[in-house]
Design a protein around this motif. Structure first.
Motif, PDB file in Angstrom:
ATOM      1  N   SER A  64      29.997  42.787  39.897  1.00  0.00           N
ATOM      2  CA  SER A  64      30.799  41.661  39.419  1.00  0.00           C
ATOM      3  C   SER A  64      31.387  41.953  38.035  1.00  0.00           C
ATOM      4  O   SER A  64      32.456  41.463  37.702  1.00  0.00           O
ATOM      5  CB  SER A  64      29.974  40.380  39.396  1.00  0.00           C
TER       6      SER A  64
ATOM      7  N   ILE B 251      29.143  39.462  44.762  1.00  0.00           N
ATOM      8  CA  ILE B 251      29.768  38.840  43.593  1.00  0.00           C
ATOM      9  C   ILE B 251      28.717  38.469  42.544  1.00  0.00           C
ATOM     10  O   ILE B 251      29.024  38.275  41.380  1.00  0.00           O
ATOM     11  CB  ILE B 251      30.621  37.614  44.005  1.00  0.00           C
TER      12      ILE B 251
ATOM     13  N   ASN C 250      41.959  38.028  44.154  1.00  0.00           N
ATOM     14  CA  ASN C 250      41.381  36.888  44.881  1.00  0.00           C
ATOM     15  C   ASN C 250      40.736  37.342  46.180  1.00  0.00           C
ATOM     16  O   ASN C 250      39.648  36.903  46.539  1.00  0.00           O
ATOM     17  CB  ASN C 250      42.458  35.840  45.185  1.00  0.00           C
TER      18      ASN C 250
ATOM     19  N   GLU D 299      39.830  41.333  36.091  1.00  0.00           N
ATOM     20  CA  GLU D 299      40.476  40.035  35.926  1.00  0.00           C
ATOM     21  C   GLU D 299      40.956  39.831  34.491  1.00  0.00           C
ATOM     22  O   GLU D 299      42.026  39.272  34.251  1.00  0.00           O
ATOM     23  CB  GLU D 299      39.516  38.916  36.343  1.00  0.00           C
TER      24      GLU D 299
ATOM     25  N   THR E  33      42.111  47.645  41.748  1.00  0.00           N
ATOM     26  CA  THR E  33      41.727  46.581  42.666  1.00  0.00           C
ATOM     27  C   THR E  33      41.493  47.147  44.067  1.00  0.00           C
ATOM     28  O   THR E  33      40.504  46.828  44.723  1.00  0.00           O
ATOM     29  CB  THR E  33      42.806  45.477  42.719  1.00  0.00           C
TER      30      THR E  33
ATOM     31  N   ASN F 149      32.081  37.822  47.976  1.00  0.00           N
ATOM     32  CA  ASN F 149      31.236  36.676  48.306  1.00  0.00           C
ATOM     33  C   ASN F 149      30.611  36.787  49.689  1.00  0.00           C
ATOM     34  O   ASN F 149      29.545  36.261  49.948  1.00  0.00           O
ATOM     35  CB  ASN F 149      32.077  35.390  48.268  1.00  0.00           C
TER      36      ASN F 149
ATOM     37  N   ILE G  79      34.649  43.559  38.609  1.00  0.00           N
ATOM     38  CA  ILE G  79      35.697  42.605  38.994  1.00  0.00           C
ATOM     39  C   ILE G  79      36.157  41.831  37.763  1.00  0.00           C
ATOM     40  O   ILE G  79      37.353  41.626  37.546  1.00  0.00           O
ATOM     41  CB  ILE G  79      35.194  41.592  40.052  1.00  0.00           C
TER      42      ILE G  79
ATOM     43  N   LYS H  14      37.485  38.916  45.497  1.00  0.00           N
ATOM     44  CA  LYS H  14      36.399  37.974  45.212  1.00  0.00           C
ATOM     45  C   LYS H  14      35.885  37.302  46.490  1.00  0.00           C
ATOM     46  O   LYS H  14      34.681  37.085  46.642  1.00  0.00           O
ATOM     47  CB  LYS H  14      36.860  36.930  44.189  1.00  0.00           C
TER      48      LYS H  14
END
Ligand SMILES: Cc1cc2nc3c(=O)[nH]c(=O)nc-3n(C[C@H](O)[C@H](O)[C@H](O)COP(=O)(O)OP(=O)(O)OC[C@H]3O[C@@H](n4cnc5c(N)ncnc54)[C@H](O)[C@@H]3O)c2cc1C
Lengths: 398, 372
Positions: A282, A276, A259, A289, A330, A266, A285, A262
């Motif tokens: 992205s 993002i 989180n 996820e 991460t 952004n 990411i 992200k």
């Protein structure tokens, strides 16, 4: 199959949230979120609050002062405390020694030690590893010699996490050298204040002091501090591995880190477009996820099969490996996201109360440091290679 | 085709290696040098200049003794091998390249740099511009015959102790335009400086300035070309540096695998670990090869040159990460300590990916210059 939480479980989550918002101090959660150095009081303040509420010994049965929660409740609890920015619950007494004491300790030991863990009177450290014995723990050399009503202990433990705050250490020691190594190990409960013990800091690659060397020279340890039987220590140490280890994959930590990633992606721009929305970044990411979601379900599957009585040894190992990889990946993307902002290292930024201007956004400061120190996750607690050996040996029987 | 160094270059390599080795083995690690007031050792910088390590970076057209891709590769591999904190990248590569590619440059300025009597730094990045090549918010304001700069430059390597700073600033167009900016020389004494060490133990600074006098070096398409040349020279030098650091990580790890015993034998006897080392070895050879290709085309047309440098920088970004992570993992706990020098190399390998464009950036540039 049902992937939804029940109304009761959702209410439970709300109860945890409400309690945290009142009882976890802003001061501490700020420090945790800024990756600042925590002192002994920071950990204890939060743990004592949990203890007063009866929520500290999440994994203990009710009769010993635990919560008696279901595994799903534990999962929810862990998720919420991470989200709230709580310091980690120091596991050595609660999750490592506690269960072993309950299973193998005598009545006096249980009566004396368990409440002290529950009330945060004792801070335990784990004294397993030695300089020459990491993966091959059974080769340990610290020796306890029978001397009437006590043992005389000599040797060196190392990597002792948070040993600088501890007043007690549980150690694996050699009590018989004339047999298979595993059969000559005993489990001793030792006062760190004992004469002959010296705790020396090890500075890790991030410049921090979290681990220690513990030197033992002619340390007198009363016989009543022997846990269970002499030379059975290896069994007790291994019991921990078969004991439930629901938290091993670190799902809540990875969730909150993704989180965070992200949010940062952004706020960071690449050629005028938020990162993002960058296809290359992205996608990385998104893959993470997907991995995490799958692992969360895998973790819940393991938990539920543990509830039906099967010790999830193999699952624990697989989850530890995957969990460490996701955690590390991460942290890798986090430092990558911020580009050159990862370069500056201002050590004072990690002290409480530091209020100077940061270089770049405030969230940038800890990310490179975090990436480097999180390499430890695949090394400690049985390295990923050792986990693979365990799985291959126990599952494939080739 | 051949891949051997000439006798002359072999000698250059050997003498530089010896000098760096003798100097750096005096210290516990490079942090001891970079945490000094200046961030590097001025006297040693002088010695590097005296044996020709700096003129090796400059072409004979500008009074130097080298300046080819091969020369730069040789010098920077050694810099990676010894974790040299002296301003080879900032004053050597970045400043020299930007000056050489500016119009009307006097060779006396380059002589001052190569003789170590002046130190230059290069300030292009701003705090949130990431790796965008032409995202420049610092303003250049022309008044009569003079020009004045206002803005902030970030992560300026050796920016605190340089005599002069070469920086980019915009006088027209929007923040991303390829036109409308110039390269300027400013004086450190006019800047508000915040200096710090980077996580991998090098010195950098934030420079803030407002309406300070500047000297124009070039502008518009000249500036754009000079900037690209400079960024690519930096990316290339760093790629070569990475090779030197990778090799040290590999050697340290191999040595450790042979000496560390668990379960009654060297951990290097476990086939699982041997295979991991072979994977690391393959990637290092790949990275080396990409850097050699980039060195060989350093004087080629721009598209070829940039394409091959981007390929190299992308590859060292990826393989550097693999080497750093695997070498730590294969060591176990010892690699997590400050005392054991491996982390310094691992950190350098990772942070090289944060300088002059990361592996994603150069992947895209590779596609661009390959006309995908
Ligand atoms: C930050 C940190 C905190 C720690 N905290 C504690 C603590 O509180 N208490 C405690 O007792 N210990 C602690 N440890 C120690 C930790 O458990 C050991 O580091 C770990 O067991 C690995 O041992 P080692 O470091 O000696 O590596 P080694 O055992 O020397 O291993 C080196 C490498 O060889 C590999 N290897 C070894 N044997 C094999 C094999 N048979 N097959 C394939 N590969 C193999 C390993 O996976 C590793 O990659 C901590 C470690 C760290 C880094």
């Amino acid at each position: 199959m049902d992937f939804n939480f029940t109304q009761n479980e959702n209410d439970f989550r709300q109860e945890i949230k409400d309690w945290l918002s009142e009882n976890l101090s802003q001061r501490i959660s700020n420090k945790v979120k800024k990756f600042q150095r925590l002192d002994k009081n920071d950990y204890e303040e939060f743990m004592k609050a949990l203890s007063a509420k009866g929520w500290l010994a999440v994994n203990w049965p009710k009769e010993h002062g635990g919560t008696g929660w279901s595994n799903t409740q534990k999962h929810i609890f862990e998720e919420e405390i991470v989200k709230a920015g709580a310091p980690r619950i120091v596991p050595f007494g609660l999750n490592m020694l506690g269960p072993v004491l309950m299973e193998f300790g005598n009545e006096e030991q249980k009566k004396y030690y368990l409440p002290r863990i529950l009330n945060c009177d004792d801070w335990w450290a784990q004294g397993y590893s030695e300089p020459g014995s990491g993966s091959d723990l059974a080769s340990l050399k610290t020796k306890a010699v029978d001397n009437g009503d006590h043992y005389i202990v000599n040797g060196q433990k190392t990597w002792t996490t948070l040993g600088q705050f501890a007043n007690k250490i549980f150690c694996l020691v050699k009590t018989d050298s004339n047999c298979k190594p595993q059969n000559g190990i005993s489990f001793l409960l030792i006062d760190i204040d004992s004469h002959g013990i010296e705790v020396r800091p090890i500075i890790t690659l991030d410049g921090e002091h979290e681990v220690n060397e513990v030197w033992l020279k002619d340390v007198k340890v009363p016989k009543e501090n022997l846990l269970g039987e002499e030379n059975k220590g290896w069994t007790y140490a291994k019991y921990l591995l078969t004991h439930e280890r629901t938290g091993i994959a670190g799902v809540p930590n990875s969730k909150s880190a993704i989180n965070h990633l992200k949010v940062i992606a952004n706020k960071t721009y690449k050629n005028g477009i938020p990162l993002i929305q960058d296809p290359l970044f992205s996608s990385q990411i998104a893959e993470l996820e997907i991995d995490l979601k799958a692992m969360e379900i895998f973790n819940l599957r393991a938990i539920s099969s543990a509830e039906s009585g099967k010790a999830p040894v193999m699952e624990s190992s697989l989850l530890k490996i995957k969990g460490s990889i996701i955690r590390q990946k991460t942290s890798d993307l986090l430092r990558k996201a911020i580009g050159p902002q990862a370069l500056p290292y201002i050590s004072e930024q990690f002290d409480e109360g530091w209020n100077q201007e940061t270089i770049g956004p405030e969230y940038a400061g800890p990310l490179a440091k975090q990436y480097f120190i999180y390499r430890k996750i695949s090394i400690y607690g049985g390295s990923n290679e050792i986990q693979k050996n365990i799985v291959a040996k126990s599952e494939f029987r080739m | 085709m051949h891949f051997n160094l000439s006798e002359e270059r072999k000698m250059l390599k050997e003498s530089c290696d010896r000098l760096l080795n003798d100097h750096y083995t005096q210290y516990k690690n490079h942090h001891e040098v970079s945490s000094s007031e200046t961030g590097f050792n001025k006297k040693f910088w002088q010695e590097c200049s005296e044996i020709g390590m700096l003129s090796a970076l400059i072409s004979p057209n500008f009074n130097g003794l080298g300046g080819t891709g091969e020369d730069i590769m040789i010098v920077f591999e050694l810099i990676g091998k010894h974790l040299v904190v002296e301003p080879f990248l900032s004053s050597g590569i970045l400043s020299i390249t930007s000056l050489i590619n500016s119009k009307d440059i006097e060779t006396s300025v380059l002589d001052e740099i190569s003789s170590a009597s002046k130190i230059y730094a290069f300030g292009h990045s701003e705090v949130d511009t990431r790796y965008d090549e032409t995202y420049i918010k610092t303003k250049a304001n022309y008044k009569n015959d003079a020009v004045f700069l206002t803005g902030q430059k970030s992560f300026v390597l050796n920016g605190d102790f340089a005599d002069k700073i070469i920086c980019t600033a915009r006088f027209s167009g929007n923040d991303f335009d390829q036109n409308g900016f110039g390269l300027y020389e400013i004086d450190k004494t006019h800047c508000d400086i915040r200096s710090y060490n980077t996580i991998d133990g090098y010195r950098a600074a934030e420079l803030k300035f407002s309406e300070i006098p500047a000297k124009e070096l070039c502008k518009n398409s000249d500036a754009y070309n000079a900037l690209l040349e400079t960024l690519y020279a930096g990316a290339f030098a760093l790629s070569a540096e990475s090779i030197g650091a990778m090799q040290v990580c590999f050697n340290m790890t191999l040595e450790y695998l042979k000496t560390r015993e668990q379960f009654g034998k060297p951990i290097g006897s476990f086939q699982a670990l041997q295979h991991r080392m072979v994977d690391v070895m393959i990637e290092i050879e790949q990275a080396k090869s990409a850097v050699m290709l980039a060195a060989g085309t350093y004087e080629a047309d721009k598209d070829t040159k940039y394409k091959n440098i981007s390929a190299a920088k992308n590859l060292v970004g990826r393989s550097g990460k693999l080497v750093a992570e695997e070498c730590i993992q294969l060591h176990g706990g010892i690699a997590m300590t400050w005392e054991y020098n491996l982390h310094n190399y691992a950190k350098r390998l990772i942070m090289i990916d944060h300088l002059m464009g990361d592996s994603d950036h150069h992947l895209e540039k590779f596609k661009l210059y390959s006309n995908y």
